[in-house]
Design a protein around this motif. Structure first.
Motif, PDB file in Angstrom:
ATOM      1  N   ALA A  34      40.061 -51.589  55.588  1.00 42.55           N
ATOM      2  CA  ALA A  34      39.293 -52.821  55.393  1.00 42.55           C
ATOM      3  C   ALA A  34      40.150 -53.897  54.754  1.00 42.55           C
ATOM      4  O   ALA A  34      40.991 -53.623  53.899  1.00 42.55           O
ATOM      5  CB  ALA A  34      38.069 -52.554  54.526  1.00 42.55           C
ATOM      6  N   CYS A  35      39.894 -55.120  55.224  1.00 40.31           N
ATOM      7  CA  CYS A  35      40.531 -56.298  54.650  1.00 40.31           C
ATOM      8  C   CYS A  35      39.398 -57.246  54.276  1.00 40.31           C
ATOM      9  O   CYS A  35      38.483 -57.461  55.071  1.00 40.31           O
ATOM     10  CB  CYS A  35      41.441 -56.913  55.719  1.00 40.31           C
ATOM     11  N   LEU A  36      39.415 -57.762  53.070  1.00 37.08           N
ATOM     12  CA  LEU A  36      38.364 -58.675  52.633  1.00 37.08           C
ATOM     13  C   LEU A  36      38.917 -60.093  52.549  1.00 37.08           C
ATOM     14  O   LEU A  36      40.060 -60.296  52.140  1.00 37.08           O
ATOM     15  CB  LEU A  36      37.831 -58.271  51.248  1.00 37.08           C
ATOM     16  N   ILE A  37      38.071 -61.052  52.936  1.00 36.10           N
ATOM     17  CA  ILE A  37      38.461 -62.460  52.782  1.00 36.10           C
ATOM     18  C   ILE A  37      37.542 -63.097  51.732  1.00 36.10           C
ATOM     19  O   ILE A  37      36.313 -63.044  51.871  1.00 36.10           O
ATOM     20  CB  ILE A  37      38.341 -63.233  54.113  1.00 36.10           C
ATOM     21  N   ASP A  38      38.144 -63.671  50.705  1.00 34.23           N
ATOM     22  CA  ASP A  38      37.403 -64.370  49.639  1.00 34.23           C
ATOM     23  C   ASP A  38      36.143 -63.620  49.183  1.00 34.23           C
ATOM     24  O   ASP A  38      35.043 -64.208  49.181  1.00 34.23           O
ATOM     25  CB  ASP A  38      36.982 -65.779  50.101  1.00 34.23           C
ATOM     26  N   PRO A  39      36.237 -62.349  48.799  1.00 37.38           N
ATOM     27  CA  PRO A  39      35.002 -61.662  48.384  1.00 37.38           C
ATOM     28  C   PRO A  39      34.397 -62.339  47.151  1.00 37.38           C
ATOM     29  O   PRO A  39      35.105 -62.630  46.191  1.00 37.38           O
ATOM     30  CB  PRO A  39      35.457 -60.235  48.084  1.00 37.38           C
ATOM     31  N   GLY A  40      33.105 -62.631  47.194  1.00 34.93           N
ATOM     32  CA  GLY A  40      32.473 -63.336  46.065  1.00 34.93           C
ATOM     33  C   GLY A  40      30.965 -63.404  46.256  1.00 34.93           C
ATOM     34  O   GLY A  40      30.454 -62.780  47.178  1.00 34.93           O
ATOM     35  N   ILE A  41      30.257 -64.131  45.446  1.00 28.56           N
ATOM     36  CA  ILE A  41      30.773 -64.817  44.257  1.00 28.56           C
ATOM     37  C   ILE A  41      30.357 -64.056  42.995  1.00 28.56           C
ATOM     38  O   ILE A  41      31.152 -63.899  42.086  1.00 28.56           O
ATOM     39  CB  ILE A  41      30.229 -66.262  44.210  1.00 28.56           C
ATOM     40  N   THR A  42      29.086 -63.570  42.970  1.00 27.44           N
ATOM     41  CA  THR A  42      28.624 -62.897  41.747  1.00 27.44           C
ATOM     42  C   THR A  42      29.068 -61.430  41.754  1.00 27.44           C
ATOM     43  O   THR A  42      29.400 -60.868  42.801  1.00 27.44           O
ATOM     44  CB  THR A  42      27.089 -62.919  41.640  1.00 27.44           C
ATOM     45  N   GLU A  43      29.012 -60.818  40.577  1.00 20.99           N
ATOM     46  CA  GLU A  43      29.360 -59.401  40.457  1.00 20.99           C
ATOM     47  C   GLU A  43      28.504 -58.546  41.394  1.00 20.99           C
ATOM     48  O   GLU A  43      29.012 -57.660  42.086  1.00 20.99           O
ATOM     49  CB  GLU A  43      29.162 -58.947  39.000  1.00 20.99           C
ATOM     50  N   GLU A  44      27.204 -58.860  41.421  1.00 19.44           N
ATOM     51  CA  GLU A  44      26.281 -58.103  42.270  1.00 19.44           C
ATOM     52  C   GLU A  44      26.695 -58.189  43.748  1.00 19.44           C
ATOM     53  O   GLU A  44      26.698 -57.197  44.479  1.00 19.44           O
ATOM     54  CB  GLU A  44      24.879 -58.673  42.066  1.00 19.44           C
ATOM     55  N   GLU A  45      27.053 -59.404  44.173  1.00 22.80           N
ATOM     56  CA  GLU A  45      27.469 -59.592  45.569  1.00 22.80           C
ATOM     57  C   GLU A  45      28.782 -58.870  45.871  1.00 22.80           C
ATOM     58  O   GLU A  45      28.945 -58.258  46.930  1.00 22.80           O
ATOM     59  CB  GLU A  45      27.630 -61.100  45.871  1.00 22.80           C
ATOM     60  N   ILE A  46      29.706 -58.931  44.937  1.00 23.82           N
ATOM     61  CA  ILE A  46      31.011 -58.302  45.167  1.00 23.82           C
ATOM     62  C   ILE A  46      30.867 -56.776  45.198  1.00 23.82           C
ATOM     63  O   ILE A  46      31.447 -56.104  46.054  1.00 23.82           O
ATOM     64  CB  ILE A  46      32.035 -58.753  44.097  1.00 23.82           C
ATOM     65  N   ARG A  47      30.032 -56.248  44.300  1.00 23.84           N
ATOM     66  CA  ARG A  47      29.788 -54.802  44.328  1.00 23.84           C
ATOM     67  C   ARG A  47      29.075 -54.403  45.632  1.00 23.84           C
ATOM     68  O   ARG A  47      29.304 -53.332  46.170  1.00 23.84           O
ATOM     69  CB  ARG A  47      28.974 -54.363  43.098  1.00 23.84           C
ATOM     70  N   GLY A  48      28.223 -55.286  46.115  1.00 26.12           N
ATOM     71  CA  GLY A  48      27.550 -55.054  47.405  1.00 26.12           C
ATOM     72  C   GLY A  48      28.548 -54.990  48.554  1.00 26.12           C
ATOM     73  O   GLY A  48      28.412 -54.170  49.472  1.00 26.12           O
TER      74      GLY A  48
END
Ligand SMILES: [Zn+2]
Length: 292
Positions: A34-48
């Motif tokens: 996996a490659c992620l682009i700009d993972p964000g923004i909140t902690e909850e979203e990033i953990r998701g």
């Protein structure tokens, strides 16, 4: 709590959008990588995003940062040890603007009621590149293309087989071009991207699209806007107009969603005025005033 959704756009690409500025994060997966682009923004979203990647049976190898604006930098701290790729100019951004960026993040966090147990460290690139960089993801070849104009360190990501273009903070259906780095660089960037075969377009903010008419309309529309901006500001500077007169002269340039984008348009005009040789007494005008 809002439910995070993942839009499947090509066999290898999912996009999830944060309600904060409609910011898009990319999850690209092939052959268990996996490659992620700009993972964000909140902690909850990033953990998701991390959870989703795991559910797809993939492990995160790479994070690509499209540019050094604060709303694109919050993911890497949740993926320790993962390589982070950015343009070499991003190192200059860190050297020159770290304090200002951290300030922007902490004021957003204070507003959003987010408490940190540890101070944030801005992500350092493990790999920085100057011209086009090819990153392999399973069978796919991702081309990382320098794309200055909105930011000096901005890159776009293109994959030819599916015609996928991740445009950084450009080609949005909601925003006009935010010319916070350099107008002629932005025009060159769009001219180069416009020559690509684009079948799926993902902006940094706003709606992704695979509609060919919409893709062409965004590419052409943003180029026309920048051309009008350049022509009219050039003419105003040549005629010896002041900054205020130039803003007035450029009030008639058409752009999308005029109410929301009136402020950014004004900043674009002011920045272009300085770039194209206009003389004004205030030292910080246009986007310089915004970015501190
Ligand atoms: Zn940006």
């Amino acid at each position: 709590m809002t439910t995070q959704t993942f839009q499947h756009l090509t066999p290898y690409l999912w996009v999830t959008q944060s309600p904060i500025f409609a910011t898009n994060s990319g999850i690209l997966i092939d052959a268990g990588q996996a490659c992620l682009i700009d993972p964000g923004i909140t902690e909850e979203e990033i953990r998701g995003i991390a959870r989703f990647t795991l559910e797809q049976g993939a492990s995160v190898q790479t994070i690509i940062l499209t540019h050094g604006h604060w709303d694109h930098l919050l993911g890497p701290e949740y993926f320790p040890g993962v390589r982070v790729i950015a343009h070499t100019e991003y190192k200059h951004t860190l050297a020159q603007r770290s304090e200002a960026i951290l300030q922007q993040i902490s004021s957003w966090e204070a507003q959003a009621g987010i408490l940190r147990s540890q101070p944030l460290r801005l992500p350092q690139p493990t790999l920085a590149f100057e011209s086009v960089l090819h990153v392999h993801l399973g069978q796919y070849d991702l081309q990382l293309i320098p794309a200055p104009g909105h930011a000096a360190d901005q890159i776009a990501i293109y994959e030819a087989e599916r015609g996928m273009l991740w445009a950084g903070d450009m080609l949005s259906d909601a925003e006009i071009p935010l010319v916070s780095h350099n107008l002629s660089a932005y025009q060159d960037t769009l001219a180069r991207l416009s020559a690509l075969d684009v079948r799926v377009l993902i902006p940094g903010h706003g709606m992704p699209t695979d509609d060919p008419v919409e893709i062409r309309a965004r590419l052409d529309g943003d180029q026309e806007y920048l051309q009008s901006l350049s022509t009219q500001v050039h003419a105003a500077v040549r005629a010896g107009k002041t900054l205020a007169e130039t803003v007035e002269a450029c009030a008639g340039i058409p752009f999308r969603q005029p109410e929301e984008n009136a402020g950014p348009h004004r900043l674009n005009v002011e920045s272009a005025f300085v770039e194209l040789g206009g003389i004004c007494e205030t030292p910080a005008v246009g986007w310089m005033r915004e970015e501190g």
